[in-house]
Design an enzyme around this catalytic site. Sequence first.
Site, PDB file in Angstrom:
ATOM      1  N   ARG A 159     -84.032  49.253  34.300  1.00 29.73           N
ATOM      2  CA  ARG A 159     -84.838  48.714  35.414  1.00 29.73           C
ATOM      3  C   ARG A 159     -85.572  47.428  35.012  1.00 29.73           C
ATOM      4  O   ARG A 159     -86.701  47.195  35.421  1.00 29.73           O
ATOM      5  CB  ARG A 159     -85.865  49.737  35.914  1.00 29.73           C
ATOM      6  CG  ARG A 159     -85.281  51.003  36.506  1.00 29.73           C
ATOM      7  CD  ARG A 159     -84.500  50.737  37.779  1.00 29.73           C
ATOM      8  NE  ARG A 159     -84.138  51.965  38.467  1.00 29.73           N
ATOM      9  CZ  ARG A 159     -83.048  52.691  38.188  1.00 29.73           C
ATOM     10  NH1 ARG A 159     -82.196  52.316  37.249  1.00 29.73           N
ATOM     11  NH2 ARG A 159     -82.796  53.803  38.861  1.00 29.73           N
ATOM     12  N   SER A 187     -87.851  55.275  43.782  1.00 29.47           N
ATOM     13  CA  SER A 187     -88.705  55.716  42.667  1.00 29.47           C
ATOM     14  C   SER A 187     -89.865  54.739  42.517  1.00 29.47           C
ATOM     15  O   SER A 187     -89.646  53.542  42.373  1.00 29.47           O
ATOM     16  CB  SER A 187     -87.919  55.731  41.353  1.00 29.47           C
ATOM     17  OG  SER A 187     -86.820  56.588  41.434  1.00 29.47           O
ATOM     18  N   GLU A 228     -92.296  51.066  38.809  1.00 33.12           N
ATOM     19  CA  GLU A 228     -91.004  50.384  38.955  1.00 33.12           C
ATOM     20  C   GLU A 228     -91.065  49.391  40.114  1.00 33.12           C
ATOM     21  O   GLU A 228     -90.462  48.318  40.076  1.00 33.12           O
ATOM     22  CB  GLU A 228     -89.915  51.430  39.207  1.00 33.12           C
ATOM     23  CG  GLU A 228     -88.513  50.894  39.119  1.00 33.12           C
ATOM     24  CD  GLU A 228     -87.613  51.435  40.190  1.00 33.12           C
ATOM     25  OE1 GLU A 228     -87.713  50.959  41.345  1.00 33.12           O
ATOM     26  OE2 GLU A 228     -86.795  52.319  39.877  1.00 33.12           O
TER      27      GLU A 228
HETATM   28  P1  FAD Z   1     -86.909  43.217  47.510  1.00 37.09           P
HETATM   29  O1  FAD Z   1     -87.717  44.441  47.641  1.00 37.09           O
HETATM   30  O2  FAD Z   1     -86.849  42.292  48.665  1.00 37.09           O
HETATM   31  O3  FAD Z   1     -87.417  42.388  46.238  1.00 37.09           O
HETATM   32  C1  FAD Z   1     -87.630  43.043  45.016  1.00 37.09           C
HETATM   33  C2  FAD Z   1     -88.090  41.995  43.987  1.00 37.09           C
HETATM   34  O4  FAD Z   1     -87.033  41.076  43.734  1.00 37.09           O
HETATM   35  C3  FAD Z   1     -89.275  41.153  44.485  1.00 37.09           C
HETATM   36  O5  FAD Z   1     -90.091  40.862  43.377  1.00 37.09           O
HETATM   37  C4  FAD Z   1     -88.607  39.890  45.001  1.00 37.09           C
HETATM   38  O6  FAD Z   1     -89.445  38.752  44.926  1.00 37.09           O
HETATM   39  C5  FAD Z   1     -87.412  39.740  44.048  1.00 37.09           C
HETATM   40  N1  FAD Z   1     -86.272  39.107  44.688  1.00 37.09           N
HETATM   41  C6  FAD Z   1     -85.571  39.563  45.766  1.00 37.09           C
HETATM   42  N2  FAD Z   1     -84.535  38.746  46.035  1.00 37.09           N
HETATM   43  C7  FAD Z   1     -84.594  37.746  45.123  1.00 37.09           C
HETATM   44  C8  FAD Z   1     -83.808  36.583  44.885  1.00 37.09           C
HETATM   45  N3  FAD Z   1     -82.743  36.277  45.638  1.00 37.09           N
HETATM   46  N4  FAD Z   1     -84.163  35.768  43.866  1.00 37.09           N
HETATM   47  C9  FAD Z   1     -85.221  36.060  43.081  1.00 37.09           C
HETATM   48  N5  FAD Z   1     -86.002  37.145  43.251  1.00 37.09           N
HETATM   49  C10 FAD Z   1     -85.693  37.973  44.255  1.00 37.09           C
HETATM   50  N6  FAD Z   1     -83.155  51.107  42.874  1.00 37.09           N
HETATM   51  C11 FAD Z   1     -82.320  51.473  41.880  1.00 37.09           C
HETATM   52  O7  FAD Z   1     -82.167  50.747  40.889  1.00 37.09           O
HETATM   53  N7  FAD Z   1     -81.622  52.635  41.941  1.00 37.09           N
HETATM   54  C12 FAD Z   1     -81.706  53.475  42.995  1.00 37.09           C
HETATM   55  O8  FAD Z   1     -81.053  54.512  43.009  1.00 37.09           O
HETATM   56  C13 FAD Z   1     -82.590  53.124  44.059  1.00 37.09           C
HETATM   57  N8  FAD Z   1     -82.748  53.938  45.121  1.00 37.09           N
HETATM   58  C14 FAD Z   1     -83.577  53.597  46.124  1.00 37.09           C
HETATM   59  C15 FAD Z   1     -83.717  54.457  47.218  1.00 37.09           C
HETATM   60  C16 FAD Z   1     -84.546  54.140  48.271  1.00 37.09           C
HETATM   61  C17 FAD Z   1     -84.669  55.092  49.450  1.00 37.09           C
HETATM   62  C18 FAD Z   1     -85.272  52.918  48.248  1.00 37.09           C
HETATM   63  C19 FAD Z   1     -86.140  52.544  49.406  1.00 37.09           C
HETATM   64  C20 FAD Z   1     -85.166  52.062  47.161  1.00 37.09           C
HETATM   65  C21 FAD Z   1     -84.326  52.391  46.086  1.00 37.09           C
HETATM   66  N9  FAD Z   1     -84.182  51.570  44.951  1.00 37.09           N
HETATM   67  C22 FAD Z   1     -83.306  51.905  43.949  1.00 37.09           C
HETATM   68  C23 FAD Z   1     -84.964  50.321  44.840  1.00 37.09           C
HETATM   69  C24 FAD Z   1     -84.336  49.122  45.575  1.00 37.09           C
HETATM   70  O9  FAD Z   1     -83.373  49.530  46.478  1.00 37.09           O
HETATM   71  C25 FAD Z   1     -83.701  48.125  44.598  1.00 37.09           C
HETATM   72  O10 FAD Z   1     -84.654  47.687  43.661  1.00 37.09           O
HETATM   73  C26 FAD Z   1     -83.121  46.905  45.309  1.00 37.09           C
HETATM   74  O11 FAD Z   1     -82.359  46.141  44.407  1.00 37.09           O
HETATM   75  C27 FAD Z   1     -84.180  46.027  45.955  1.00 37.09           C
HETATM   76  O12 FAD Z   1     -83.513  45.053  46.729  1.00 37.09           O
HETATM   77  P2  FAD Z   1     -84.271  44.247  47.860  1.00 37.09           P
HETATM   78  O13 FAD Z   1     -83.330  43.184  48.337  1.00 37.09           O
HETATM   79  O14 FAD Z   1     -84.805  45.154  48.885  1.00 37.09           O
HETATM   80  O15 FAD Z   1     -85.438  43.591  47.015  1.00 37.09           O
HETATM   81  N1  EPU Z   2     -87.299  66.762  38.882  1.00 35.06           N
HETATM   82  C1  EPU Z   2     -88.390  67.619  38.941  1.00 35.06           C
HETATM   83  N2  EPU Z   2     -88.906  67.922  40.169  1.00 35.06           N
HETATM   84  C2  EPU Z   2     -88.379  67.410  41.313  1.00 35.06           C
HETATM   85  C3  EPU Z   2     -87.288  66.526  41.254  1.00 35.06           C
HETATM   86  C4  EPU Z   2     -86.761  66.211  40.010  1.00 35.06           C
HETATM   87  O1  EPU Z   2     -88.872  68.118  37.933  1.00 35.06           O
HETATM   88  O2  EPU Z   2     -88.898  67.739  42.384  1.00 35.06           O
HETATM   89  C5  EPU Z   2     -86.741  66.449  37.556  1.00 35.06           C
HETATM   90  C6  EPU Z   2     -85.566  67.350  37.217  1.00 35.06           C
HETATM   91  O3  EPU Z   2     -85.652  67.657  35.837  1.00 35.06           O
HETATM   92  C7  EPU Z   2     -84.370  66.441  37.463  1.00 35.06           C
HETATM   93  C8  EPU Z   2     -84.938  65.108  37.044  1.00 35.06           C
HETATM   94  O4  EPU Z   2     -86.270  65.116  37.521  1.00 35.06           O
HETATM   95  O5  EPU Z   2     -83.270  66.815  36.674  1.00 35.06           O
HETATM   96  C9  EPU Z   2     -84.180  63.883  37.540  1.00 35.06           C
HETATM   97  O6  EPU Z   2     -84.213  63.845  38.958  1.00 35.06           O
HETATM   98  P1  EPU Z   2     -83.162  62.986  39.793  1.00 35.06           P
HETATM   99  O7  EPU Z   2     -81.784  63.302  39.347  1.00 35.06           O
HETATM  100  O8  EPU Z   2     -83.499  63.129  41.225  1.00 35.06           O
HETATM  101  O9  EPU Z   2     -83.368  61.496  39.326  1.00 35.06           O
HETATM  102  P2  EPU Z   2     -84.646  60.658  38.923  1.00 35.06           P
HETATM  103  O10 EPU Z   2     -84.710  60.573  37.436  1.00 35.06           O
HETATM  104  O11 EPU Z   2     -85.848  61.144  39.613  1.00 35.06           O
HETATM  105  C10 EPU Z   2     -83.354  58.393  38.773  1.00 35.06           C
HETATM  106  C11 EPU Z   2     -83.589  57.006  39.258  1.00 35.06           C
HETATM  107  C12 EPU Z   2     -83.151  56.868  40.706  1.00 35.06           C
HETATM  108  C13 EPU Z   2     -81.654  57.173  40.769  1.00 35.06           C
HETATM  109  C14 EPU Z   2     -81.415  58.600  40.257  1.00 35.06           C
HETATM  110  C15 EPU Z   2     -79.940  58.925  40.163  1.00 35.06           C
HETATM  111  C16 EPU Z   2     -85.423  56.056  38.010  1.00 35.06           C
HETATM  112  C17 EPU Z   2     -86.839  55.621  38.008  1.00 35.06           C
HETATM  113  N3  EPU Z   2     -84.981  56.639  39.116  1.00 35.06           N
HETATM  114  O12 EPU Z   2     -84.219  59.233  39.521  1.00 35.06           O
HETATM  115  O13 EPU Z   2     -83.362  55.524  41.123  1.00 35.06           O
HETATM  116  O14 EPU Z   2     -81.164  57.060  42.090  1.00 35.06           O
HETATM  117  O15 EPU Z   2     -81.971  58.741  38.933  1.00 35.06           O
HETATM  118  O16 EPU Z   2     -79.348  58.185  39.137  1.00 35.06           O
HETATM  119  O17 EPU Z   2     -84.724  55.843  37.017  1.00 35.06           O
HETATM  120  C18 EPU Z   2     -84.926  54.045  42.128  1.00 35.06           C
HETATM  121  O18 EPU Z   2     -84.851  53.364  41.094  1.00 35.06           O
HETATM  122  O19 EPU Z   2     -85.637  53.696  43.104  1.00 35.06           O
HETATM  123  C19 EPU Z   2     -84.160  55.289  42.223  1.00 35.06           C
HETATM  124  C20 EPU Z   2     -84.200  56.083  43.296  1.00 35.06           C
END
Ligand code: FAD
Ligand code: EPU
Length: 340
Positions: A164, A238, A334
């Site tokens: 990240r 997250s 994050e």
């Molecule tokens: P924004 O929120 O618009 O911007 C994020 C940052 O990047 C800001 O600081 C912004 O200034 C900068 N930025 C954006 N575009 C540019 C650009 N073109 N040039 C320079 N800087 C820029 N992330 C994960 O890694 N894994 C996941 O599984 C995951 N699951 C998610 C689930 C949900 C329900 C939600 C809401 C979010 C999740 N995220 C996850 C976080 C998010 O989706 C990612 O970080 C995504 O890449 C953000 O993209 P955005 O375009 O919305 O960025």
């Molecule tokens: N867990 C609990 N309680 C809960 C839920 C989860 O204890 O209620 C524990 C369990 O041990 C479980 C572990 O958390 O095994 C991991 O949970 P999960 O698989 O849901 O994933 P996560 O670690 O919470 C990460 C990323 C997600 C990504 C998923 C799948 C980060 C910060 N988050 O979540 O990314 O989608 O793995 O790869 O690394 C994001 O970055 O926004 C994001 C959603």
Amino acid sequence: MNLLNNLSLKPYNTFGIDATARFFSAFSSLDELKGLLVFQAQQKLQRLVLGGGSNVLFIKDVDGIVLKNELKGIKLVKEDDRHYYVKAAAGENWHRFVMHCIENNYAGIENLSLIPGNVGASPMQNIGAYGVEIKDVFESLEALHAESHSIQTFSADDCAFGYRESVFKKQYRNRYIILGVTFRLNKQPVFNTAYGAIEQELEKMNITQLSIQAISQAVINIRSSKLPDPAKTGNAGSFFKNPVIAVAHYEILKQANPAMPHFAVDEGHVKIPAAWLIEQCGWKGFREGDAGVHIHQPLVLVNYGGATGDGIYALSEKIISSVKNRFGIELEREVNIISI
Ligand code: FAD
Ligand code: EPU
């Protein structure tokens, strides 16, 4: 240049925070972007580049200019025996790009299905899910230096990707605007089903022949069942990173917490799920006003409608301090906290 004044950012961030931008403009060409940067410099405004707004928390009104990236275009730029090199403009929606790749049998990002946001932000925090990060398929990116207006190409090494993390989240924060990203995708898929519940989900789907389509659908099913839909409940995924701690620290914590989950990172470090730490501290399902901790996934902070950015932030402070008191682990946010 369509410049708007005092615009509510509520529709532009998935947390649904009702902060106001002093100036706001979308751009869909390089010339438009350069024109906006000139205006910003002349007016001495602070700047925020926004994609899908799915990883930001506005903790106050934006006393500056928000530049919403709407650069579009997806192009197969090169191919060799093993790879397709596909370039996507920063304003393309990430999931739509993933779907485009799957339709064309470009393999490698199917595990990253349904992540919200745009292509341009994907290198920013090296997005990852289900055992894949974009660093695994990243070829290069082009970015505009905000002051000199020069366009520079960054390799994976230049980006210094980590969990990240990238150079754009650290020392180059706010210096570059990412214009487009080129991905190196496989002609022969390498299926990655080891992580989490993918295999169980594929079984449930009665999949006998693995494909990138099937893996994508499995990931979509898992994500939809676990994570709140921002269209219904405001959130940014997250809120914290999963902390990485020394094995020696883990061994001490394990004595009092034998059930503590952990994942090996390297010889000396383990990753502890932040969700588990937060749940142990009693926060799961907590709600104070409209700011809360998701009932199924405590790593996700939520806005039930009327929460303010500083309300969500204050809740995150309390969570950090309770996890620190109980486990001696400092959670790191994050989500990008926006306070310009
Ligand atoms: P924004 O929120 O618009 O911007 C994020 C940052 O990047 C800001 O600081 C912004 O200034 C900068 N930025 C954006 N575009 C540019 C650009 N073109 N040039 C320079 N800087 C820029 N992330 C994960 O890694 N894994 C996941 O599984 C995951 N699951 C998610 C689930 C949900 C329900 C939600 C809401 C979010 C999740 N995220 C996850 C976080 C998010 O989706 C990612 O970080 C995504 O890449 C953000 O993209 P955005 O375009 O919305 O960025
Ligand atoms: N867990 C609990 N309680 C809960 C839920 C989860 O204890 O209620 C524990 C369990 O041990 C479980 C572990 O958390 O095994 C991991 O949970 P999960 O698989 O849901 O994933 P996560 O670690 O919470 C990460 C990323 C997600 C990504 C998923 C799948 C980060 C910060 N988050 O979540 O990314 O989608 O793995 O790869 O690394 C994001 O970055 O926004 C994001 C959603």
